[in-house]
Design a protein around this motif. Structure first.
Motif, mmCIF file in Angstrom:
data_model
loop_
_atom_site.group_PDB
_atom_site.id
_atom_site.type_symbol
_atom_site.label_atom_id
_atom_site.label_comp_id
_atom_site.label_asym_id
_atom_site.label_seq_id
_atom_site.Cartn_x
_atom_site.Cartn_y
_atom_site.Cartn_z
ATOM 1 N N ASP A 124 0.827 -1.210 0.000
ATOM 2 C CA ASP A 124 0.000 0.000 0.000
ATOM 3 C C ASP A 124 0.863 1.263 0.000
ATOM 4 O OD1 ASP A 124 -2.220 -1.657 0.126
ATOM 5 O OD2 ASP A 124 -2.360 -1.556 2.303
ATOM 6 N N VAL A 125 1.843 1.302 0.903
ATOM 7 C CA VAL A 125 2.708 2.477 1.004
ATOM 8 C C VAL A 125 3.599 2.589 -0.231
ATOM 9 C CG1 VAL A 125 4.513 3.617 2.356
ATOM 10 C CG2 VAL A 125 2.635 2.448 3.519
ATOM 11 N N LEU A 126 4.075 1.461 -0.739
ATOM 12 C CA LEU A 126 4.905 1.472 -1.940
ATOM 13 C C LEU A 126 4.157 2.103 -3.107
ATOM 14 C CD1 LEU A 126 7.432 0.661 -3.565
ATOM 15 C CD2 LEU A 126 6.367 -1.588 -3.920
ATOM 16 N N ILE A 127 2.927 1.679 -3.348
ATOM 17 C CA ILE A 127 2.152 2.231 -4.461
ATOM 18 C C ILE A 127 1.907 3.725 -4.254
ATOM 19 C CG2 ILE A 127 -0.107 2.187 -5.601
ATOM 20 C CD1 ILE A 127 -0.137 -0.856 -5.113
ATOM 21 N N GLU A 128 1.572 4.120 -3.033
ATOM 22 C CA GLU A 128 1.361 5.543 -2.726
ATOM 23 C C GLU A 128 2.605 6.361 -3.070
ATOM 24 O OE1 GLU A 128 0.291 6.032 1.334
ATOM 25 O OE2 GLU A 128 -1.587 4.915 1.166
ATOM 26 N N GLU A 129 3.755 5.884 -2.629
ATOM 27 C CA GLU A 129 4.999 6.628 -2.826
ATOM 28 C C GLU A 129 5.409 6.666 -4.292
ATOM 29 O OE1 GLU A 129 6.569 8.598 -0.528
ATOM 30 O OE2 GLU A 129 4.633 8.085 0.377
ATOM 31 N N TYR A 134 6.506 9.547 -9.019
ATOM 32 C CA TYR A 134 6.743 9.417 -10.458
ATOM 33 C C TYR A 134 5.542 9.783 -11.327
ATOM 34 C CZ TYR A 134 10.768 6.896 -8.652
ATOM 35 O OH TYR A 134 11.903 6.549 -7.967
ATOM 36 N N GLY A 135 4.358 9.896 -10.750
ATOM 37 C CA GLY A 135 3.193 10.280 -11.531
ATOM 38 C C GLY A 135 2.963 9.375 -12.721
ATOM 39 N N ARG A 136 2.917 9.965 -13.904
ATOM 40 C CA ARG A 136 2.644 9.183 -15.109
ATOM 41 C C ARG A 136 3.861 8.397 -15.606
ATOM 42 N NH1 ARG A 136 -1.060 13.287 -18.829
ATOM 43 N NH2 ARG A 136 -2.795 13.513 -17.329
ATOM 44 N N LYS A 137 5.024 8.658 -15.040
ATOM 45 C CA LYS A 137 6.239 7.943 -15.465
ATOM 46 C C LYS A 137 6.575 6.838 -14.477
ATOM 47 C CE LYS A 137 8.166 11.955 -17.889
ATOM 48 N NZ LYS A 137 9.325 12.873 -18.010
ATOM 49 N N MET A 138 5.561 6.078 -14.129
ATOM 50 C CA MET A 138 5.690 5.035 -13.112
ATOM 51 C C MET A 138 6.566 3.872 -13.579
ATOM 52 S SD MET A 138 3.930 5.173 -10.160
ATOM 53 C CE MET A 138 3.264 3.546 -9.827
ATOM 54 N N PRO A 139 7.391 3.327 -12.681
ATOM 55 C CA PRO A 139 8.032 2.038 -12.973
ATOM 56 C C PRO A 139 6.952 0.956 -13.068
ATOM 57 C CG PRO A 139 8.974 3.092 -11.000
ATOM 58 C CD PRO A 139 7.725 3.839 -11.338
ATOM 59 N N TRP A 140 7.238 -0.120 -13.772
ATOM 60 C CA TRP A 140 6.318 -1.259 -13.725
ATOM 61 C C TRP A 140 6.637 -2.089 -12.488
ATOM 62 C CZ3 TRP A 140 8.187 -6.343 -14.279
ATOM 63 C CH2 TRP A 140 9.441 -6.506 -14.886
ATOM 64 N N LEU A 141 5.692 -2.871 -12.037
ATOM 65 C CA LEU A 141 5.873 -3.684 -10.839
ATOM 66 C C LEU A 141 5.761 -5.164 -11.173
ATOM 67 C CD1 LEU A 141 4.828 -0.817 -9.564
ATOM 68 C CD2 LEU A 141 4.625 -2.213 -7.506
ATOM 69 N N ARG A 142 6.542 -5.946 -10.480
ATOM 70 C CA ARG A 142 6.501 -7.393 -10.679
ATOM 71 C C ARG A 142 5.519 -8.011 -9.688
ATOM 72 N NH1 ARG A 142 12.059 -10.647 -10.246
ATOM 73 N NH2 ARG A 142 11.522 -11.062 -8.081
ATOM 74 N N VAL A 143 4.577 -8.756 -10.207
ATOM 75 C CA VAL A 143 3.636 -9.493 -9.366
ATOM 76 C C VAL A 143 4.146 -10.926 -9.239
ATOM 77 C CG1 VAL A 143 1.280 -10.358 -9.138
ATOM 78 C CG2 VAL A 143 1.683 -8.048 -10.011
ATOM 79 N N ALA A 170 -4.076 -2.988 -11.318
ATOM 80 C CA ALA A 170 -5.010 -2.951 -12.455
ATOM 81 C C ALA A 170 -5.993 -1.788 -12.316
ATOM 82 C CB ALA A 170 -5.755 -4.282 -12.548
ATOM 83 N N ILE A 171 -6.509 -1.577 -11.105
ATOM 84 C CA ILE A 171 -7.451 -0.479 -10.867
ATOM 85 C C ILE A 171 -6.793 0.866 -11.151
ATOM 86 C CG2 ILE A 171 -8.695 0.762 -9.039
ATOM 87 C CD1 ILE A 171 -9.264 -2.016 -7.777
ATOM 88 N N LEU A 172 -5.522 1.004 -10.748
ATOM 89 C CA LEU A 172 -4.813 2.270 -10.911
ATOM 90 C C LEU A 172 -4.189 2.437 -12.295
ATOM 91 C CD1 LEU A 172 -3.061 2.338 -7.412
ATOM 92 C CD2 LEU A 172 -4.914 3.835 -8.183
ATOM 93 N N GLY A 173 -4.244 1.384 -13.110
ATOM 94 C CA GLY A 173 -3.678 1.462 -14.451
ATOM 95 C C GLY A 173 -2.155 1.480 -14.456
#
Length: 257
Positions: A124-129, A134-143, A170-173
């Motif tokens: 939760d905190v990771l996604i928030e930060e 980074y806004g629209r220039k987000m890193p991708w995340l490994r599931v 997925a919800i946050l795109g």
């Protein structure tokens, strides 16, 4: 194909860099809390960075920091939500800062050492930060969601929070992988790892999902003074991934990295 644990050991770094140069890896994730990180990062040259994604291997179990825990204790604390949120935010930002300060760019992706990035509270905190930073220039995340057929260890890794993380992303795109291959017990030979690779890369579902094949290679160095955990398995992985067998396996299954 992503190699974990960059900066943990010279033999790990050497193996990863060699496989990137050979075109056998497309990503590696970095342990920025390692004392070796500033020195190891110097070898992530523009040429290497052009050939592979360079990611952050978020760590709460390996190297010293205020929230360091053994994995079982960390799992319990995150499920009970007893980690101090302010300290958790600080720990995540510290690792992002260490990555950026040394390399001069944001991580291409984020995953976790022992998959801790998908634990409750941490995810939760990771996604928030990441969104704030980074806004629209987000890193991708490994599931880290291995197929159930890969055994009990794979089942347990998936239980750490893969489904919840995937749903949030997925919800946050936010770009993310959907499946993780590469899970096995670290007690194998070159022949056994080759058989694992044949199985992972020949699955019919491989081309239909965003799949990450996780690996942990390491070279045998002439001047090697110490060995990282599970070195014999890491050395076996390196031998198979650097061999023409692996190249022919990709061609046989029509896989382009």
């Amino acid at each position: 194909i992503a190699a974990d644990d960059y900066a943990m050991s010279p033999c790990i770094d050497a193996g990863i860099l060699d496989l990137i140069q050979k075109g056998r890896l497309t990503a590696t994730s970095c342990l920025v809390l390692s004392p070796r990180w500033p020195e190891a990062a110097k070898n992530l040259t523009p040429d290497i960075c052009a050939k592979a994604d360079i990611g952050l291997h978020l760590d709460f179990t390996e190297y010293e920091q205020p929230l360091k825990e053994h994995l079982p204790a960390l799992i319990v604390r995150t499920h009970l939500r007893t980690l101090p949120k302010k300290q958790l935010r600080t720990a995540i930002n510290m690792q992002l800062d260490l990555f950026e300060d040394v390399l001069g760019f944001a991580p291409n992706y984020v995953d976790g050492h022992l998959h801790v990035h998908q634990l409750p509270q941490i995810r939760d905190v990771l996604i928030e930060e990441l969104c704030f930073r980074y806004g629209r220039k987000m890193p991708w995340l490994r599931v880290a969601r291995p197929p159930l057929k890969d055994g009990f260890k794979a089942f347990m890794i998936g239980l750490l929070g893969a489904k919840s993380l995937q749903e949030q992303l997925a919800i946050l795109g936010i770009a993310h992988s959907n499946q993780l291959l590469g899970v096995y017990q670290f007690d194998l030979t070159v022949e056994n790892y080759a058989k694992h690779l044949e199985d992972w890369l020949s699955r019919e579902s491989l081309s239909q999902k965003k799949v990450v094949l996780m690996c942990h290679p390491a070279m045998l160095l002439a001047n090697q003074s110490d060995e990282p955990p599970h070195f014999s398995a890491r050395w076996a992985e390196y031998q198979v991934l650097s061999d023409n067998f692996f190249k022919s396996l990709l061609e046989k299954n029509e896989i382009t990295l």
